[in-house]
Design an enzyme around this catalytic site. Structure first.
Site, PDB file in Angstrom:
ATOM      1  N   ASP A   1      47.410  35.055  24.287  1.00  0.00           N
ATOM      2  CA  ASP A   1      48.664  34.809  23.588  1.00  0.00           C
ATOM      3  C   ASP A   1      48.480  35.325  22.146  1.00  0.00           C
ATOM      4  O   ASP A   1      47.347  35.601  21.721  1.00  0.00           O
ATOM      5  CB  ASP A   1      48.938  33.297  23.601  1.00  0.00           C
ATOM      6  CG  ASP A   1      50.062  32.901  22.672  1.00  0.00           C
ATOM      7  OD1 ASP A   1      51.143  33.511  22.764  1.00  0.00           O
ATOM      8  OD2 ASP A   1      49.860  31.988  21.837  1.00  0.00           O
TER       9      ASP A   1
ATOM     10  N   ASP B   1      51.008  34.409  18.950  1.00  0.00           N
ATOM     11  CA  ASP B   1      51.420  33.468  17.911  1.00  0.00           C
ATOM     12  C   ASP B   1      50.701  32.130  18.063  1.00  0.00           C
ATOM     13  O   ASP B   1      50.812  31.475  19.109  1.00  0.00           O
ATOM     14  CB  ASP B   1      52.940  33.255  17.949  1.00  0.00           C
ATOM     15  CG  ASP B   1      53.681  34.530  17.585  1.00  0.00           C
ATOM     16  OD1 ASP B   1      53.468  35.018  16.460  1.00  0.00           O
ATOM     17  OD2 ASP B   1      54.444  35.044  18.423  1.00  0.00           O
TER      18      ASP B   1
END
Ligand code: XBP
Ligand code: MG
Length: 262
Positions: free
Chosen positions: A10, A12
């Site tokens: 991922d 953020d």
């Protein structure tokens, strides 16, 4: 037994703390530029993060916090232009070097590459935002470190739906059983688990109080040799940081159990 072949990250909250001092600030600048008296505080933004995707988050805010608001013209187009302006401000901040990577991220990515693990990204944010962050905060060539960057509107349903992980797995041409996801949030973990991925969670300020049932391991950071991680859930044996050996250790602890994927 399946062998670990690829890591899917991922962005953020996982690679960098992009939210409170990045996207949030950029959203507020875009609101001011559009003449709106909207302001997302650090606390309110934490609540709004329950909705993934910047455009979806603006729509949710209007519907729940500004029900009296009428867009000048088509609402979807208005939100899209606000979001575009937000991403312009975000890109400026990233290019200025304002968004550093979290501890251990660069070390782990380099070690993973050297040990032959394949790298991919599965994120809710846009490809442009990911590439800017990789280039400015990791390495000018870092985009090429990743075989696959699955991002934003490449899929119809954002996290916690599994679509972005399915997209990344298909592009890698690997089964979920040979990959490990790295996430920072409950929405991200749900998305990865729904795609049958074993998942390491590295919590950030906004997510440290969430419950990560089904995660292979939950840590407060990836750690550095002089900055030990804290294990919040799961078993990392004596490891004080996440390296490739630690990833293999948790990967070999087994598949996520069905009951934990719900
Ligand atoms: C991140 C998001 C994104 C960012 C902003 O979630 O939800 O919406 O907040 O990016 P995750 P955009 O880390 O689970 O992928 O404004 O480009 O959507
Ligand atoms: Mg995240």
């Amino acid at each position: 037994m399946n062998e670990l072949k690829a890591l899917i990250f991922d962005v953020d909250g996982t690679l960098a703390d992009t939210e409170a001092n990045g996207h949030r600030v950029a959203f507020n600048k875009a609101f001011a530029e559009a003449g709106l008296n909207w302001h997302w505080s650090v606390e309110l933004y934490g609540e709004l993060l329950a909705v993934t995707g910047g455009k979806e988050r603006i729509l949710h805010y209007i519907e729940n916090h500004r029900p009296e608001f009428t867009a000048p013209g088509d609402l979807g187009e208005f939100i899209a232009s606000l979001h575009l302006a937000k991403n312009g401000y975000y890109a400026e901040m990233v290019a200025a070097g304002d968004i550093p990577l979290r501890p251990g991220v660069k070390r782990l990515l380099q070690e993973a590459l050297h040990s032959g693990l394949r790298l991919a990204i599965a994120t809710t944010t846009s490809l442009e935002n990911v590439e800017a962050l990789l280039e400015h905060s990791l390495d000018p060539d870092a985009v090429s470190w990743f075989e696959v960057i699955a991002a934003g509107d490449m899929v119809a349903a954002k996290k916690p739906a599994p679509d972005i992980y399915h997209y990344a797995l298909k592009a890698l041409n690997l089964p979920a059983a040979q990959c490990l996801a790295v996430e920072d949030s409950l929405n991200g973990l749900r998305s990865a688990l729904a795609a049958d991925l074993r998942t390491l969670v590295t919590v950030c300020d906004y997510t440290r109080n969430q419950q990560f049932s089904g995660a292979a391991l939950v840590v407060d950071q990836l750690g550095e040799p002089d900055q030990a991680m804290t294990v919040l859930a799961g078993d990392a044996d004596v490891a004080t940081l996440i390296d490739v050996d630690t990833l293999r250790l948790i990967f070999n602890q087994g598949e996520p159990r069905l009951a934990e994927r719900a």
